[in-house]
Write a protein that holds these residues in place. Structure first.
Motif, mmCIF file in Angstrom:
data_model
loop_
_atom_site.group_PDB
_atom_site.id
_atom_site.type_symbol
_atom_site.label_atom_id
_atom_site.label_comp_id
_atom_site.label_asym_id
_atom_site.label_seq_id
_atom_site.Cartn_x
_atom_site.Cartn_y
_atom_site.Cartn_z
ATOM 1 N N HIS A 153 17.428 -15.384 1.642
ATOM 2 C CA HIS A 153 16.976 -16.585 1.038
ATOM 3 C C HIS A 153 17.194 -16.464 -0.787
ATOM 4 O O HIS A 153 17.795 -17.456 -1.445
ATOM 5 C CB HIS A 153 15.605 -16.880 1.324
ATOM 6 N N GLY B 208 11.301 -15.268 18.260
ATOM 7 C CA GLY B 208 10.358 -15.448 17.379
ATOM 8 C C GLY B 208 10.865 -14.724 16.016
ATOM 9 O O GLY B 208 10.782 -15.272 14.889
ATOM 10 N N ILE B 209 10.994 -13.479 16.066
ATOM 11 C CA ILE B 209 11.158 -12.634 14.845
ATOM 12 C C ILE B 209 12.612 -12.993 14.440
ATOM 13 O O ILE B 209 12.876 -13.167 13.101
ATOM 14 C CB ILE B 209 11.035 -10.984 15.164
ATOM 15 N N THR B 210 13.709 -13.237 15.104
ATOM 16 C CA THR B 210 14.953 -13.497 14.754
ATOM 17 C C THR B 210 15.121 -14.939 13.970
ATOM 18 O O THR B 210 15.566 -15.279 13.038
ATOM 19 C CB THR B 210 15.907 -13.628 15.962
ATOM 20 N N PHE B 211 13.952 -16.056 14.552
ATOM 21 C CA PHE B 211 13.967 -17.327 14.236
ATOM 22 C C PHE B 211 13.408 -17.270 12.569
ATOM 23 O O PHE B 211 13.918 -17.710 11.878
ATOM 24 C CB PHE B 211 13.148 -18.106 15.013
ATOM 25 N N ILE B 212 12.567 -16.319 12.567
ATOM 26 C CA ILE B 212 11.713 -16.244 11.220
ATOM 27 C C ILE B 212 12.932 -15.572 10.219
ATOM 28 O O ILE B 212 13.003 -16.024 9.223
ATOM 29 C CB ILE B 212 10.552 -15.513 11.177
ATOM 30 N N ALA B 213 13.540 -14.708 10.678
ATOM 31 C CA ALA B 213 14.583 -13.826 9.875
ATOM 32 C C ALA B 213 15.559 -14.780 9.406
ATOM 33 O O ALA B 213 16.113 -14.747 8.252
ATOM 34 C CB ALA B 213 14.924 -12.737 10.427
ATOM 35 N N ARG C 279 15.383 -18.333 9.003
ATOM 36 C CA ARG C 279 15.003 -18.895 8.152
ATOM 37 C C ARG C 279 14.664 -18.176 6.661
ATOM 38 O O ARG C 279 14.946 -18.943 5.675
ATOM 39 C CB ARG C 279 13.758 -19.474 8.524
ATOM 40 N N PHE C 280 14.598 -17.012 6.687
ATOM 41 C CA PHE C 280 14.148 -16.280 5.349
ATOM 42 C C PHE C 280 15.133 -15.287 4.928
ATOM 43 O O PHE C 280 14.968 -14.699 3.907
ATOM 44 C CB PHE C 280 12.677 -15.841 5.343
#
Length: 102
Positions: free
Chosen positions: A94, A83-88, A90-91
């Protein structure tokens, strides 16, 4: 690797950190960085994942030995790491991407 938008070259450092621990994984990550196979973003995402989910077998066995439920421990760590790596993924970086397009 696709969920995090990482190249296939990132799989060896990630697996080394998962199986052998963060210290050995860091050595493999450093070597991959020196060889130029991974970008700064790739290194950041690999490190983010491994901070949460390193040494899968060793840490789990230590906590199971003192009474923790291994399945819950692995499941929670895996969900948090993904979850945290997926969010990272994406953002992360950036702002850097936006500045390149200007």
């Amino acid at each position: 690797m696709r969920i995090f938008q990482l190249p296939s070259e990132a799989s060896l450092p990630l697996l080394a950190g998962l199986i052998f621990g963060i210290t050995y994984g860091a050595g493999v990550i450093l070597q991959a960085a020196r060889d130029g196979h991974l970008s700064k973003r790739d290194l950041y995402l690999i490190s983010t994942f491994l901070v949460i989910f390193h040494s899968l077998f060793e840490d789990t066995m230590l906590f199971v030995a003192i009474g923790a439920n291994g399945f819950i421990l692995i499941f929670v760590r895996l969900i948090l790491a993904v979850g945290i790596t997926f969010i990272a993924a994406r953002f992360a970086f950036h702002e850097q991407k936006q500045s390149l397009h200007r």
